[in-house]
Design an enzyme around this catalytic site. Structure first.
Site, short mmCIF file in Angstrom:
data_model
loop_
_atom_site.label_atom_id
_atom_site.label_comp_id
_atom_site.label_asym_id
_atom_site.label_seq_id
_atom_site.Cartn_x
_atom_site.Cartn_y
_atom_site.Cartn_z
N LYS A 1 0.84 -1.20 0.00
CA LYS A 1 0.00 0.00 0.00
C LYS A 1 0.88 1.25 0.00
CE LYS A 1 -3.80 -2.39 2.28
NZ LYS A 1 -4.53 -2.69 3.54
N GLN B 1 -4.12 -1.44 9.77
CA GLN B 1 -4.11 -2.74 9.10
C GLN B 1 -4.65 -3.82 10.04
OE1 GLN B 1 -3.18 -3.40 5.81
NE2 GLN B 1 -3.97 -5.44 6.25
N ASP C 1 -10.70 3.15 5.04
CA ASP C 1 -11.13 1.75 4.98
C ASP C 1 -12.66 1.65 5.03
OD1 ASP C 1 -9.49 -0.38 4.52
OD2 ASP C 1 -8.77 -0.56 6.58
#
Ligand code: NAD
Length: 287
Positions: free
Chosen positions: A50, A94, A117
């Site tokens: 990412k 994460q 997210d």
């Protein structure tokens, strides 16, 4: 008949191109903050990917690597700090987190405008209310992939296998917003094949290798295989496979490959979400 291959790379390139163009039109470079906890090898590799792709797309990216035993208040303090920092446009923690860090508490602590997210309860609510906001990247990536290949959704029967907050639920919400007639199946659904055979568009996110076999698919259906599993082949060589049995390619009209289908879409969509978040914070869009 063999299904058309819905490859992720060209569709992901299109999303990345859009992210790059929109980022370049902003007065500052959108800044993504990636937080990872501990040394889980998969998380390390995802965060590295990412970070690299964010830079390649012209974004700023900062990785915060926290120790496995970081206390919840310390993680929440970092999220507070980044939420208040006008130079931080996107924040991602994460997953998975170690057991002492409840994901719900962590997700609720991120400013919803920076929640790239799309897991903050406010963004989840907006998605289900059909309002603009930030939605989860894999789910958005699946819709972008289907659109890239011109797969119609309006008025079609869409079946989602899996109801996780990460994939199944948000993809069902997005399909509903795209005017599909949506059914969500899960572990407790009796006779899964009876449900999946009704699908014009079948999204499989169950985390079970080869769960969906050819007899469970309507001829000509578009099938999106979200699952990803590392199996050992007959010669002992590792290979990646999905939730969909390879035999489905003989029945489906279109099918995503594993790897190389949904996977590349998720990161591309994360970068687009970051640009969208930056645009909104800089007063450049309504979302
Ligand atoms: P999860 O384990 O959180 O959820 C799985 C869901 O599938 C559950 O709702 C469960 O009820 C349902 N399910 C499980 N077994 C079933 C069965 N036999 N019949 C019907 N339903 C069943 O998983 P998740 O986080 O949603 O991920 C699903 C898969 O997608 C995993 O393989 C994961 O690795 C993969 N994934 C890929 C990406 C990507 O970017 N490619 C992103 C996220 C997840």
């Amino acid at each position: 008949m063999t299904a058309a291959v819905l490859a992720g790379a060209p569709a992901a390139q299109a999303l990345l191109g859009e992210a790059r163009r929109r980022a370049a039109a902003l007065p500052v470079r959108p800044h993504l903050h990636l937080i990872r906890v501990g040394q889980d090898p998969a998380s390390l590799s995802y965060v590295r990917g990412k970070d690299r792709q964010a830079r390649e797309a012209g974004l700023r990216s900062t990785v915060h690597a926290l120790p496995e035993d970081v206390a919840l208040p310390a993680l929440l303090a970092l999220l507070d700090h980044l939420s208040a920092d006008p130079e931080a446009h996107g924040i991602l923690v994460q997953l998975p987190l170690p057991p002492h860090l409840p994901p719900a508490a962590v997700q609720a602590a991120t400013d919803p405008r920076k929640d790239v997210d799309g897991f903050h309860p406010l963004n989840v609510g907006r998605l289900w209310a059909g309002q603009p906001g930030l939605a989860p990247c894999t789910a958005l990536g699946i819709l972008a992939l289907l659109r890239h290949y011109g797969q119609p959704l309006s008025g079609r029967s869409a079946v989602v296998v899996g109801r996780s907050p990460i994939v199944g639920r948000p993809v069902a919400g997005l399909l509903l917003a795209a005017d599909a007639t949506v059914t969500v199946a899960h572990l407790r659904t009796p006779d899964l094949g009876r449900v999946t055979r009704d699908a014009d568009v079948l999204i499989v996110a169950a985390g079970q290798p080869h769960l969906i076999t050819a007899d469970m698919v309507r001829p000509g259906a578009a099938v999106v295989d979200v699952g990803i599993h590392r199996l050992t082949g007959p010669g002992g060589a590792p290979h990646l496979t999905g939730d969909v049995h390879p035999g489905v390619a003989q029945v489906a009209g279109a099918l995503t490959p594993v790897p190389g289908g949904v996977g590349p879409m998720t990161v591309a969509q994360l970068l687009l979400n970051t640009v969208q978040a930056a645009e909104a914070q800089l007063g450049r869009s309504a979302a």
